[in-house]
Design a protein around this motif. Sequence first.
Motif, PDB file in Angstrom:
ATOM      1  N   ARG A  95      14.190  -0.287 -16.026  1.00  0.00           N
ATOM      2  CA  ARG A  95      15.503  -0.595 -16.611  1.00  0.00           C
ATOM      3  C   ARG A  95      16.401  -1.401 -15.676  1.00  0.00           C
ATOM      4  NH1 ARG A  95      14.196   4.185 -18.656  1.00  0.00           N
ATOM      5  NH2 ARG A  95      15.127   5.465 -17.036  1.00  0.00           N
ATOM      6  N   THR A  96      16.409  -1.038 -14.388  1.00  0.00           N
ATOM      7  CA  THR A  96      17.398  -1.625 -13.469  1.00  0.00           C
ATOM      8  C   THR A  96      16.794  -2.476 -12.358  1.00  0.00           C
ATOM      9  OG1 THR A  96      17.360   0.223 -11.900  1.00  0.00           O
ATOM     10  CG2 THR A  96      18.853   0.425 -13.810  1.00  0.00           C
ATOM     11  N   GLY A  97      15.513  -2.302 -12.108  1.00  0.00           N
ATOM     12  CA  GLY A  97      14.899  -3.008 -10.981  1.00  0.00           C
ATOM     13  C   GLY A  97      15.028  -2.258  -9.670  1.00  0.00           C
ATOM     14  N   LEU A 142       5.146  -4.773 -11.078  1.00  0.00           N
ATOM     15  CA  LEU A 142       5.053  -3.486 -11.770  1.00  0.00           C
ATOM     16  C   LEU A 142       6.108  -3.406 -12.870  1.00  0.00           C
ATOM     17  CD1 LEU A 142       3.988  -0.634 -12.172  1.00  0.00           C
ATOM     18  CD2 LEU A 142       5.474   0.107 -10.281  1.00  0.00           C
ATOM     19  N   ARG A 143       7.306  -3.847 -12.576  1.00  0.00           N
ATOM     20  CA  ARG A 143       8.373  -3.837 -13.578  1.00  0.00           C
ATOM     21  C   ARG A 143       7.984  -4.680 -14.787  1.00  0.00           C
ATOM     22  NH1 ARG A 143      14.563  -6.079 -13.115  1.00  0.00           N
ATOM     23  NH2 ARG A 143      15.335  -4.870 -14.874  1.00  0.00           N
ATOM     24  N   TYR A 144       7.391  -5.828 -14.536  1.00  0.00           N
ATOM     25  CA  TYR A 144       6.942  -6.701 -15.613  1.00  0.00           C
ATOM     26  C   TYR A 144       5.963  -5.965 -16.529  1.00  0.00           C
ATOM     27  CZ  TYR A 144       4.278 -10.419 -17.895  1.00  0.00           C
ATOM     28  OH  TYR A 144       3.637 -11.198 -18.819  1.00  0.00           O
ATOM     29  N   TRP A 145       4.963  -5.298 -15.932  1.00  0.00           N
ATOM     30  CA  TRP A 145       3.947  -4.622 -16.746  1.00  0.00           C
ATOM     31  C   TRP A 145       4.495  -3.377 -17.432  1.00  0.00           C
ATOM     32  CZ3 TRP A 145       0.242  -7.234 -18.592  1.00  0.00           C
ATOM     33  CH2 TRP A 145      -0.250  -8.330 -17.885  1.00  0.00           C
ATOM     34  N   GLN A 172       5.670  -0.503 -25.178  1.00  0.00           N
ATOM     35  CA  GLN A 172       5.775  -0.851 -23.762  1.00  0.00           C
ATOM     36  C   GLN A 172       5.203   0.316 -22.970  1.00  0.00           C
ATOM     37  OE1 GLN A 172      10.065  -1.382 -23.910  1.00  0.00           O
ATOM     38  NE2 GLN A 172       9.777  -3.535 -23.316  1.00  0.00           N
ATOM     39  N   LEU A 173       4.582  -0.003 -21.853  1.00  0.00           N
ATOM     40  CA  LEU A 173       3.978   1.035 -21.024  1.00  0.00           C
ATOM     41  C   LEU A 173       4.990   2.103 -20.636  1.00  0.00           C
ATOM     42  CD1 LEU A 173       1.656   2.257 -19.416  1.00  0.00           C
ATOM     43  CD2 LEU A 173       2.238   0.699 -17.549  1.00  0.00           C
ATOM     44  N   ILE A 174       6.185   1.705 -20.265  1.00  0.00           N
ATOM     45  CA  ILE A 174       7.172   2.706 -19.853  1.00  0.00           C
ATOM     46  C   ILE A 174       7.482   3.662 -20.999  1.00  0.00           C
ATOM     47  CG2 ILE A 174       9.201   1.263 -20.329  1.00  0.00           C
ATOM     48  CD1 ILE A 174       8.732   3.842 -17.458  1.00  0.00           C
ATOM     49  N   GLU A 175       7.487   3.168 -22.235  1.00  0.00           N
ATOM     50  CA  GLU A 175       7.726   4.040 -23.386  1.00  0.00           C
ATOM     51  C   GLU A 175       6.577   5.027 -23.575  1.00  0.00           C
ATOM     52  OE1 GLU A 175      10.236   1.148 -26.377  1.00  0.00           O
ATOM     53  OE2 GLU A 175       8.056   0.967 -26.363  1.00  0.00           O
ATOM     54  N   VAL A 176       5.360   4.560 -23.370  1.00  0.00           N
ATOM     55  CA  VAL A 176       4.199   5.457 -23.482  1.00  0.00           C
ATOM     56  C   VAL A 176       4.315   6.558 -22.437  1.00  0.00           C
ATOM     57  CG1 VAL A 176       1.689   5.641 -23.269  1.00  0.00           C
ATOM     58  CG2 VAL A 176       2.695   3.682 -24.466  1.00  0.00           C
ATOM     59  N   VAL A 182      -3.560  -4.445 -16.183  1.00  0.00           N
ATOM     60  CA  VAL A 182      -3.631  -5.821 -16.683  1.00  0.00           C
ATOM     61  C   VAL A 182      -4.869  -5.995 -17.545  1.00  0.00           C
ATOM     62  CG1 VAL A 182      -3.841  -8.249 -16.020  1.00  0.00           C
ATOM     63  CG2 VAL A 182      -2.334  -6.722 -14.729  1.00  0.00           C
ATOM     64  N   GLU A 183      -5.980  -5.484 -17.070  1.00  0.00           N
ATOM     65  CA  GLU A 183      -7.234  -5.564 -17.830  1.00  0.00           C
ATOM     66  C   GLU A 183      -7.081  -4.870 -19.186  1.00  0.00           C
ATOM     67  OE1 GLU A 183     -11.566  -3.426 -17.498  1.00  0.00           O
ATOM     68  OE2 GLU A 183     -10.592  -4.019 -15.638  1.00  0.00           O
ATOM     69  N   LEU A 184      -6.456  -3.719 -19.191  1.00  0.00           N
ATOM     70  CA  LEU A 184      -6.243  -2.970 -20.426  1.00  0.00           C
ATOM     71  C   LEU A 184      -5.370  -3.750 -21.403  1.00  0.00           C
ATOM     72  CD1 LEU A 184      -6.496  -0.307 -22.042  1.00  0.00           C
ATOM     73  CD2 LEU A 184      -4.481   0.477 -20.816  1.00  0.00           C
ATOM     74  N   TYR A 185      -4.293  -4.335 -20.915  1.00  0.00           N
ATOM     75  CA  TYR A 185      -3.399  -5.103 -21.776  1.00  0.00           C
ATOM     76  C   TYR A 185      -4.139  -6.285 -22.398  1.00  0.00           C
ATOM     77  CZ  TYR A 185       0.648  -7.656 -23.454  1.00  0.00           C
ATOM     78  OH  TYR A 185       1.541  -8.313 -24.264  1.00  0.00           O
TER      79      TYR A 185
END
Length: 134
Positions: free
Chosen positions: A11-13, A33-36, A95-99, A116-119
């Motif tokens: 959320r904030t970095g 990491l934030r990007y993913w 989004q991953l963070i939501e999961v 990354v591979e999973l996405y």
Amino acid sequence: ISVQELGELSRTGKVSPSLKSYLNLADKNPEELRYWLNRPFAVEQTTLARVLNSFVGGVILNQVGNVIHTPSNRANQEALRGAIITAAGDDDSVQLIEVLENYPTKEVHLDGDRLVELYQTAQRFKARLSTLMF
């Protein structure tokens, strides 16, 4: 690393001291990491629920379960299915963070190197599925 710390980063970095230590040890950039954590995967919730409750969905959940899983590696499919479908509920996007925030256990293990591979695998599957449906 707590999900709360990952949520704060997404959320904030802001990077907590413990997260910074792990990222330094892994030689990883916090912005990557934030990007993913925030990268959306657009999918309609009802379609997602239908797919994840099918035989093919079980195969997908097994693959995802190698990357995101309970500490004991038990009930991964059920935990993941619920977290992923719930994550898609607000905006038909996951989004991953939501999961991670919707994961039904107090602790979740995440293999960051395989994200990354999973996405990319999920994107290819989604593209194939959409050609079959239309």
